[in-house]
Design a protein around this motif. Structure first.
Motif, mmCIF file in Angstrom:
data_model
loop_
_atom_site.group_PDB
_atom_site.id
_atom_site.type_symbol
_atom_site.label_atom_id
_atom_site.label_comp_id
_atom_site.label_asym_id
_atom_site.label_seq_id
_atom_site.Cartn_x
_atom_site.Cartn_y
_atom_site.Cartn_z
ATOM 1 N N SER A 1 -9.101 16.545 -16.842
ATOM 2 C CA SER A 1 -8.619 15.307 -17.349
ATOM 3 C C SER A 1 -7.467 14.628 -16.806
ATOM 4 N N LEU A 2 -7.342 13.141 -17.123
ATOM 5 C CA LEU A 2 -6.411 12.624 -16.745
ATOM 6 C C LEU A 2 -5.325 12.363 -17.675
ATOM 7 N N LEU A 3 -4.048 13.081 -17.603
ATOM 8 C CA LEU A 3 -2.865 12.839 -18.511
ATOM 9 C C LEU A 3 -2.263 11.531 -18.094
ATOM 10 N N MET A 4 -2.186 10.597 -18.988
ATOM 11 C CA MET A 4 -1.612 9.180 -18.756
ATOM 12 C C MET A 4 -0.635 9.069 -19.711
ATOM 13 N N LEU A 5 0.530 8.547 -18.993
ATOM 14 C CA LEU A 5 1.940 8.012 -19.916
ATOM 15 C C LEU A 5 1.838 6.721 -19.661
ATOM 16 N N THR A 6 2.152 6.095 -20.754
ATOM 17 C CA THR A 6 2.406 4.725 -20.813
ATOM 18 C C THR A 6 3.573 3.654 -20.709
ATOM 19 N N ASP A 7 4.221 4.627 -19.932
ATOM 20 C CA ASP A 7 5.643 4.007 -19.350
ATOM 21 C C ASP A 7 5.322 3.432 -17.897
ATOM 22 N N SER A 8 6.190 2.766 -17.306
ATOM 23 C CA SER A 8 5.755 2.130 -16.072
ATOM 24 C C SER A 8 5.671 3.236 -14.920
ATOM 25 N N ASN A 9 4.822 3.114 -14.252
ATOM 26 C CA ASN A 9 4.740 3.840 -12.735
ATOM 27 C C ASN A 9 5.500 3.395 -11.755
ATOM 28 N N TYR A 10 6.927 3.731 -11.618
ATOM 29 C CA TYR A 10 7.710 3.265 -10.834
ATOM 30 C C TYR A 10 7.888 4.153 -9.850
ATOM 31 N N PRO A 11 8.396 3.774 -8.604
ATOM 32 C CA PRO A 11 8.828 4.721 -7.310
ATOM 33 C C PRO A 11 9.869 5.666 -7.783
ATOM 34 N N GLY A 12 9.592 6.885 -7.528
ATOM 35 C CA GLY A 12 10.690 7.956 -7.784
ATOM 36 C C GLY A 12 10.421 8.835 -8.655
ATOM 37 N N TRP A 13 9.125 8.773 -9.138
ATOM 38 C CA TRP A 13 8.535 9.805 -10.153
ATOM 39 C C TRP A 13 7.816 10.875 -9.339
ATOM 40 N N PHE A 14 8.050 12.256 -9.770
ATOM 41 C CA PHE A 14 7.549 13.281 -9.201
ATOM 42 C C PHE A 14 7.007 14.308 -10.158
ATOM 43 N N ALA A 15 5.703 14.692 -9.821
ATOM 44 C CA ALA A 15 5.236 15.455 -11.108
ATOM 45 C C ALA A 15 4.758 16.968 -10.568
ATOM 46 N N THR A 16 4.750 17.860 -11.633
ATOM 47 C CA THR A 16 4.345 19.211 -11.397
ATOM 48 C C THR A 16 3.120 19.513 -12.324
ATOM 49 N N VAL A 17 2.288 20.126 -11.886
ATOM 50 C CA VAL A 17 1.328 20.881 -13.044
ATOM 51 C C VAL A 17 1.172 22.517 -12.868
ATOM 52 N N ASN A 18 1.586 23.204 -13.600
ATOM 53 C CA ASN A 18 1.636 24.596 -13.665
ATOM 54 C C ASN A 18 2.395 25.019 -12.492
ATOM 55 N N GLY A 19 3.748 24.057 -12.247
ATOM 56 C CA GLY A 19 4.531 24.485 -11.359
ATOM 57 C C GLY A 19 4.382 24.210 -10.040
#
Length: 93
Positions: A11-29
């Motif tokens: 699935s796509l987990l979507m957050l409704t705050d702005s997608n601004y450069p500088g965000w990084f994500a990890t899924v299960n590390g």
């Protein structure tokens, strides 16, 4: 930001705050690409089952600003030392 997700399918987990450069994500590390969702928001694909998703905001501008501030501090210290030596030489002549 940490989120515990439980999806029956990928699935796509979507957050409704702005997608601004500088965000990084990890899924299960593991690093995960951030997807621009609905042109404005950020999202990440999660696999089926329980997952731990972490979003971290580390903009380059923060590190660049810190590096420039440190460089300016060193330059100021150098100028102060140079001026102090110049005054000492002027007094000794």
């Amino acid at each position: 930001m940490e989120i515990d997700a439980d999806a029956s399918t990928a699935s796509l987990l979507m957050l409704t705050d702005s997608n601004y450069p500088g965000w990084f994500a990890t899924v299960n590390g593991q690093p995960a690409p951030i997807i621009s969702a609905n042109y404005l928001f950020r999202g990440v694909v999660v696999p089926p089952g329980k997952s731990r998703v972490e979003f971290v905001y580390e903009p380059r501008s923060f590190w660049l600003g810190g590096a420039l501030s440190i460089a300016a501090l060193f330059a100021l210290c150098g100028l102060l030392l140079w001026e102090r030596r110049r005054r000492i030489r002027r007094l000794s002549v």
